[in-house]
Design an enzyme around this catalytic site. Structure first.
Site, PDB file in Angstrom:
ATOM      1  CE  LYS A 258      -3.235   3.068   0.901  1.00 52.31           C
ATOM      2  NZ  LYS A 258      -4.040   3.657  -0.156  1.00 52.31           N
TER       3      LYS A 258
ATOM      4  CE  LYS B 250      -2.009   7.641   6.956  1.00 52.67           C
ATOM      5  NZ  LYS B 250      -3.055   6.662   6.919  1.00 52.67           N
TER       6      LYS B 250
HETATM    7  P1  NAD Z   1     -11.407   9.920   7.790  1.00 51.01           P
HETATM    8  O1  NAD Z   1     -10.673  10.818   8.714  1.00 51.01           O
HETATM    9  O2  NAD Z   1     -12.389  10.485   6.819  1.00 51.01           O
HETATM   10  O3  NAD Z   1     -12.204   8.803   8.631  1.00 51.01           O
HETATM   11  C1  NAD Z   1     -11.720   8.254   9.824  1.00 51.01           C
HETATM   12  C2  NAD Z   1     -12.899   8.014  10.769  1.00 51.01           C
HETATM   13  O4  NAD Z   1     -12.383   7.461  11.989  1.00 51.01           O
HETATM   14  C3  NAD Z   1     -13.646   9.303  11.157  1.00 51.01           C
HETATM   15  O5  NAD Z   1     -15.029   9.122  10.953  1.00 51.01           O
HETATM   16  C4  NAD Z   1     -13.307   9.500  12.631  1.00 51.01           C
HETATM   17  O6  NAD Z   1     -14.347  10.121  13.360  1.00 51.01           O
HETATM   18  C5  NAD Z   1     -13.082   8.072  13.068  1.00 51.01           C
HETATM   19  N1  NAD Z   1     -12.265   7.950  14.283  1.00 51.01           N
HETATM   20  C6  NAD Z   1     -11.161   8.660  14.625  1.00 51.01           C
HETATM   21  N2  NAD Z   1     -10.701   8.239  15.811  1.00 51.01           N
HETATM   22  C7  NAD Z   1     -11.520   7.232  16.215  1.00 51.01           C
HETATM   23  C8  NAD Z   1     -11.549   6.377  17.346  1.00 51.01           C
HETATM   24  N3  NAD Z   1     -10.638   6.478  18.329  1.00 51.01           N
HETATM   25  N4  NAD Z   1     -12.528   5.460  17.448  1.00 51.01           N
HETATM   26  C9  NAD Z   1     -13.470   5.334  16.453  1.00 51.01           C
HETATM   27  N5  NAD Z   1     -13.500   6.112  15.349  1.00 51.01           N
HETATM   28  C10 NAD Z   1     -12.530   7.040  15.247  1.00 51.01           C
HETATM   29  O7  NAD Z   1     -10.297   9.071   7.040  1.00 51.01           O
HETATM   30  P2  NAD Z   1     -10.453   8.275   5.638  1.00 51.01           P
HETATM   31  O8  NAD Z   1     -10.081   9.175   4.527  1.00 51.01           O
HETATM   32  O9  NAD Z   1     -11.734   7.551   5.630  1.00 51.01           O
HETATM   33  O10 NAD Z   1      -9.234   7.249   5.786  1.00 51.01           O
HETATM   34  C11 NAD Z   1      -9.284   6.137   6.669  1.00 51.01           C
HETATM   35  C12 NAD Z   1      -8.043   5.284   6.419  1.00 51.01           C
HETATM   36  O11 NAD Z   1      -8.069   4.801   5.067  1.00 51.01           O
HETATM   37  C13 NAD Z   1      -6.732   6.049   6.589  1.00 51.01           C
HETATM   38  O12 NAD Z   1      -5.783   5.198   7.171  1.00 51.01           O
HETATM   39  C14 NAD Z   1      -6.360   6.430   5.164  1.00 51.01           C
HETATM   40  O13 NAD Z   1      -4.965   6.600   5.014  1.00 51.01           O
HETATM   41  C15 NAD Z   1      -6.903   5.244   4.392  1.00 51.01           C
HETATM   42  N6  NAD Z   1      -7.286   5.517   3.000  1.00 51.01           N
HETATM   43  C16 NAD Z   1      -7.993   6.646   2.669  1.00 51.01           C
HETATM   44  C17 NAD Z   1      -8.361   6.854   1.329  1.00 51.01           C
HETATM   45  C18 NAD Z   1      -9.152   8.069   0.880  1.00 51.01           C
HETATM   46  O14 NAD Z   1      -9.212   8.338  -0.328  1.00 51.01           O
HETATM   47  N7  NAD Z   1      -9.776   8.831   1.782  1.00 51.01           N
HETATM   48  C19 NAD Z   1      -8.016   5.911   0.359  1.00 51.01           C
HETATM   49  C20 NAD Z   1      -7.333   4.766   0.744  1.00 51.01           C
HETATM   50  C21 NAD Z   1      -6.965   4.576   2.062  1.00 51.01           C
END
Ligand code: NAD
Length: 297
Positions: A169, A238
């Site tokens: 990844k 990150k």
């Molecule tokens: P985001 O910040 O939109 O979502 C994260 C969610 O986790 C939020 O709803 C937040 O409220 C929740 N959260 C935070 N702390 C928490 C806790 N202690 N307990 C429960 N919930 C909690 O992030 P995202 O963009 O959805 O990304 C999530 C993961 O996927 C990351 O690791 C990111 O690198 C990865 N990712 C993101 C994308 C993208 O395009 N957004 C694509 C591939 C991978």
């Protein structure tokens, strides 16, 4: 199957929705009420903590922002490892191979199997179920959840060792980050020299410079000035830092990675970590004194 889902943000929200639509029963938890509400409306049960989720489902998935949060949710006080029913923890987040291996070991001490399962393809891919789903962990557990994971997109089993899918990844995201940073400099250069950015993108997409930034982000989100890909600069930074750290630890040359990381550090400092990652073009525009796309001035 009964599935726990923790973290219903930009990615978790559409992924959890797809699981419900595929007939799975979900128990959900997020620290934000507005994140859980749409899933509860679709029939998901609401849990009060990660441990509560893990009390109610054998399979618990998480899509969380940072490695530190994933570790706390998986292994900390009130975390998944304290649940009574959980047998496997599927981490959909990008945490890097080191954190994945450490979390897998801590969970194994509680007889919980970790399956690393980072994904690629953005919010659009999560909505459509066209993500690249990278999996590593024990084969028997992967086989048990493969059908559920296939709801997200194409499943690639990378290997058995903890962290292998995370290495896959971060290599992928380094390339995505590079495409964004490099295309920004190329297009801003053209605009400063008097070229039309829309024509530049068309030419690049018909030529050998074509990449994920030129085919998607520039055309849809930068020329339009909407900056709405649904992935923050902080999360991309990150991922690039994780990649740079891993390559350095492995003794692999990092000249390109270091330069790309600098572009993301600059965007994070100047535009802000919560900004959409497509705003990485803006520090380049500021220095050049031109804007790509939008209203003609
Ligand atoms: P985001 O910040 O939109 O979502 C994260 C969610 O986790 C939020 O709803 C937040 O409220 C929740 N959260 C935070 N702390 C928490 C806790 N202690 N307990 C429960 N919930 C909690 O992030 P995202 O963009 O959805 O990304 C999530 C993961 O996927 C990351 O690791 C990111 O690198 C990865 N990712 C993101 C994308 C993208 O395009 N957004 C694509 C591939 C991978």
């Amino acid at each position: 199957m009964d599935i726990g889902f923790i973290g219903l943000g930009n990615m978790g929200q559409p992924m959890a929705r797809r699981l419900i639509e595929a007939g799975h029963s979900l128990v959900v938890y997020d620290t934000r009420n507005d994140a859980v509400a749409p899933l509860v409306a679709l029939g998901a049960q609401l849990a009060g903590s990660p441990a509560d989720v893990a009390d109610r489902a054998e399979t618990v998935m998480a899509s969380l922002p940072t490695p530190a949060i994933v570790t706390a949710v998986a292994t900390g006080q009130g975390g998944v490892s304290q649940g009574k029913r959980v047998k496997r923890f599927i981490d959909l987040s990008t945490t890097g191979p080191g954190v994945a291996a450490a979390n897998a070991a801590a969970l194994a001490a509680k007889d919980i199997v970790q399956i690393d399962c980072p994904v690629s393809g953005g919010v659009a891919g999560a909505v459509k179920g066209t993500l690249a789903v990278m999996v590593s962990g024990p084969r028997a557990d992967i086989d048990l959840v493969q059908d559920a994971l296939a709801v997200f997109g194409k499943v690639f089993v990378i290997g058995g060792k903890p962290g292998m899918a995370q290495t896959m990844k971060i290599a992928n995201n380094f390339l995505s980050a590079t495409a964004m940073a490099a295309t920004s400099e190329a297009v801003v250069m053209g605009v400063k020299a008097g070229l039309d950015p829309a024509i530049m993108i068309e030419v690049i997409n018909s030529g050998s410079g074509r990449n994920t930034a030129s085919t998607d982000k520039f055309a849809q989100r930068i020329l339009t000035r909407t900056f709405d890909a649904g992935f923050t600069t902080a999360l991309m930074l990150k991922d690039v830092r994780l990649c740079l750290q891993e390559a350095t630890a492995l003794g692999v040359p990092t000249g390109v990675m270091a330069a790309v990381a600098q572009s993301w550090e600059t965007a994070n400092a100047e535009i802000g970590g919560e900004a959409d990652f497509t705003t990485v073009v803006q520090p380049v525009e500021r220095r050049a004194g031109v804007t790509v796309g939008g209203e003609k001035t």
